[in-house]
Design an enzyme around this catalytic site. Sequence first.
Site, PDB file in Angstrom:
ATOM      1  N   GLN A 276      15.079  77.446  -0.859  1.00  0.00           N
ATOM      2  CA  GLN A 276      16.455  77.267  -0.394  1.00  0.00           C
ATOM      3  C   GLN A 276      17.030  75.927  -0.849  1.00  0.00           C
ATOM      4  O   GLN A 276      16.505  74.874  -0.485  1.00  0.00           O
ATOM      5  CB  GLN A 276      16.479  77.329   1.139  1.00  0.00           C
ATOM      6  CG  GLN A 276      17.866  77.209   1.748  1.00  0.00           C
ATOM      7  CD  GLN A 276      17.805  77.030   3.256  1.00  0.00           C
ATOM      8  OE1 GLN A 276      17.080  76.197   3.764  1.00  0.00           O
ATOM      9  NE2 GLN A 276      18.576  77.830   3.978  1.00  0.00           N
TER      10      GLN A 276
ATOM     11  N   GLU B 250      18.966  83.482  10.712  1.00  0.00           N
ATOM     12  CA  GLU B 250      17.893  82.528  10.501  1.00  0.00           C
ATOM     13  C   GLU B 250      17.435  81.974  11.848  1.00  0.00           C
ATOM     14  O   GLU B 250      16.255  81.840  12.107  1.00  0.00           O
ATOM     15  CB  GLU B 250      18.406  81.407   9.594  1.00  0.00           C
ATOM     16  CG  GLU B 250      17.363  80.387   9.211  1.00  0.00           C
ATOM     17  CD  GLU B 250      17.960  79.246   8.380  1.00  0.00           C
ATOM     18  OE1 GLU B 250      19.031  79.431   7.772  1.00  0.00           O
ATOM     19  OE2 GLU B 250      17.355  78.174   8.364  1.00  0.00           O
TER      20      GLU B 250
ATOM     21  N   SER C  85      19.696  70.687  12.603  1.00  0.00           N
ATOM     22  CA  SER C  85      18.947  69.916  13.595  1.00  0.00           C
ATOM     23  C   SER C  85      19.344  70.372  15.000  1.00  0.00           C
ATOM     24  O   SER C  85      20.404  70.971  15.191  1.00  0.00           O
ATOM     25  CB  SER C  85      19.251  68.426  13.446  1.00  0.00           C
ATOM     26  OG  SER C  85      20.551  68.155  13.924  1.00  0.00           O
ATOM     27  N   ASN C  86      18.489  70.103  15.966  1.00  0.00           N
ATOM     28  CA  ASN C  86      18.804  70.553  17.319  1.00  0.00           C
ATOM     29  C   ASN C  86      20.070  69.907  17.869  1.00  0.00           C
ATOM     30  O   ASN C  86      20.738  70.475  18.723  1.00  0.00           O
ATOM     31  CB  ASN C  86      17.601  70.304  18.245  1.00  0.00           C
ATOM     32  CG  ASN C  86      16.498  71.324  17.998  1.00  0.00           C
ATOM     33  OD1 ASN C  86      16.463  71.963  16.939  1.00  0.00           O
ATOM     34  ND2 ASN C  86      15.618  71.498  18.950  1.00  0.00           N
ATOM     35  N   GLU C  87      20.405  68.742  17.331  1.00  0.00           N
ATOM     36  CA  GLU C  87      21.671  68.113  17.739  1.00  0.00           C
ATOM     37  C   GLU C  87      22.849  68.925  17.201  1.00  0.00           C
ATOM     38  O   GLU C  87      23.844  69.138  17.900  1.00  0.00           O
ATOM     39  CB  GLU C  87      21.735  66.666  17.220  1.00  0.00           C
ATOM     40  CG  GLU C  87      20.808  65.694  17.938  1.00  0.00           C
ATOM     41  CD  GLU C  87      19.322  65.908  17.613  1.00  0.00           C
ATOM     42  OE1 GLU C  87      19.011  66.467  16.538  1.00  0.00           O
ATOM     43  OE2 GLU C  87      18.470  65.525  18.430  1.00  0.00           O
TER      44      GLU C  87
END
Lengths: 397, 384
Positions: free
Chosen positions: A130, A248, A382-384
């Site tokens: 990717q 995803e 990202s989790n943020e």
Amino acid sequence: MDVTFTKEDLVFRDEVREFFATEYDFSMAGSLNLATISDGECYKDAIVKWQKKLHAKGWIAPSWPVEYGGAGWSVTQKFIFETERGAAGIPAVIPFGISMVAPVIYTFGNEEQKKKFLPRILSSDDWWCQGYSEPGAGSDLAALSTSADLVDGEYLVNGHKIWTSYAQYADWIFCLVRTSKETRKQQGISFLLIDMKTPGISIKPIVTIDGRHHLNEVMFEDVRVPVENLIGEQDKGWTYAKALLAHERTGMAEVADSKRAFSELKERAKYEVNGGRAMIDDPLFQMRMSDVETELMALEYTELRVLAAMAEGGTPGPESSLLKIKGTEITQAIQELQLQLVAYYGGGIPSNVQKDGCGHAFAEEARCGYLFGRAATIYGGSNEVQRNVIAKMVLGV
Amino acid sequence: MNFQLSDEQAMLKDSVARYVKDQYNFDTRKKIISSEKGMSTESWAIFSDLGWLSIPFSEHYGGYGGGNEDIAVIMEELGKGIVVEPFVPTILLFGGLLSHCGPNDIAADLIPKIIEGHCLGAFAYLERQSRFEIADMKTTAIHSKKGWCINGSKSVVLNGSNATHIIVAARTSGGQYDLSGISLFMVDADTRGISILPYGMMDGHKAANINFDDVKIPADALLGNLDEGMRIVEKIMPQVLIGLCAEAIGIMAVLNEATVAYTKTRHQFGVPISSFQALQHRMVDTFMAAEQARSMVYRALCAFGEGNLDDENERMRSLHAMKISVAKSSKLIGEEAIQIHGGMGMTDELNIGHYVKRLMTINLMFGDGDYHQRRFNKISYQAA
């Protein structure tokens, strides 16, 4: 409200179990553990061999539409398959081809592209990677600057992709590239498929904190890409990539794998001792274990709720961000406990003389799992960023 | 796989939701709490008319024959209005025990009265020293020719001051901490020797300390088998805990929604405070906490649903895990709701604190999070 299996579901479960038991080569489990991977080619051969068996059975891409090679399974069947896979300790299918680029191709690609790429993704003859992130485009992915200029009927690609997982094995890379600088930054992006053998592509390994080679930089210098490799319309790539991001993320809950990892942790805690007492009998360690296990039990049902809603005809929405956040937090929490379990022994790095480090059975796996595991809350948005998505899409703030 | 409500359940949900929205606003609730009884008999009569009081009881006694899911549906909606009427003590505790102590004349007499709204019940089990171990019991029931004689003190008896009837747990054999040797008895609230000391709880519900001083009751006041009272209590626990946790997820939903709405209207530094990422991410965490708690209630419902799980251990793990999850999520959501509302969150005037206080008491009922986590650990983790 129920999660009972029908008679047919139970027959299916037996078939899955039987298939795993007879076809999966459990002696290869060591080579297939990405956390402790030491020989890359050996890993690639083993996972491709396994994926070819899944393909022969017709189970390599169960979620695809049936016309392209999907299995046409119900949500319950998918759940059963994943649960059994996790329980058996079998790694998930490498996602880059099957779950990331293929849905873009069969949803937005033309007939020739489908014919050319989908069969070789199904058969694992092509390994995909990717090409999204760039040094200047991480969470702000739309800031990417790798350019593709139409010159003499070909795209001329120049730029620099980074954090590309397993590019060293890849035959193809799917890239987001800038085809226009005139408009809003999201609007001038195109989705391009690039043969990794094309002249002008070079790969530079990035060694991560676990001491291993998972990641790469991929450089493009005047790389010529035929226009046939453009997905959909030029400048519309952002829309295509975004539409598939939710897919995803749903895969990122990794409930089945976390359940497996947790039961391993529990088993190991019976034999790791402190002052003669097994760690599993230590009340504090028990509290830490149940903190994680109860979150996992909840996540299992959160995922089932999302799957059930999808089966009712819905598409995975912003709640898929929840699965990614919670799933990766739980994965990491289990890795943290594994590391706590191996204690000081986990620090020993294997040498040529002492091949298993300090002589501890899972110290290497625990240390590397923990260290490389930190990536889970960074990749895939990202989790943020996931929290930003939920804030905007669910809370409406 | 199915997480949808049946048509009947959807109607029930709608019925409770509509009542709470139209007839039980925050001011109404305030008036009810400050009234002498601390509950509204008019509301209770409406509950009866709408059929809610009949839900868990068998058709044999004129009930609806509903199950845990129906209870969860009602409780979640009652939670959204932090309704203080004694549904938990009368229907789930008192009524639950009556339903589970085997066929008997008392149940045949009282359950129809509960359904009609004429019998209000309480379950006197807790003592000053017992905390979460219900079996830690000093109250005694001594057998004589004439019947039973009860002596002891019970604490925090929910609905104790309004109950017409009380089920009291007392030791009939064994030592203070023994699980066996406890029996359940039915007593009229006005029996001689009973003194009731009422007070309000922080969540607006009414409770009482009840002293039993040589309380004499007939031999047939014993419910179920002698010495096996704890078995009956254990039988009703799944429904009681599911009901309480369902109430909690209703409350969490209200708190989260109110908090997000508040940040959109509250302006500071010239912008709505909802635009601050520091607050957005915390509200996402509370959103996720509510979803996880809801999943846990669904998990318990599935575990105790018919034909779903034969594995008793796994059922109990799901039950404890639900209470743990609800305890953690409630604490986060309650504290964040107050924090993000700022000074307003501190006021008695705003509803937020009252929702939080109900969550706080729910968490303490029948074991706090730590208690259930210890129980969970005990049945989940063993070396041998």
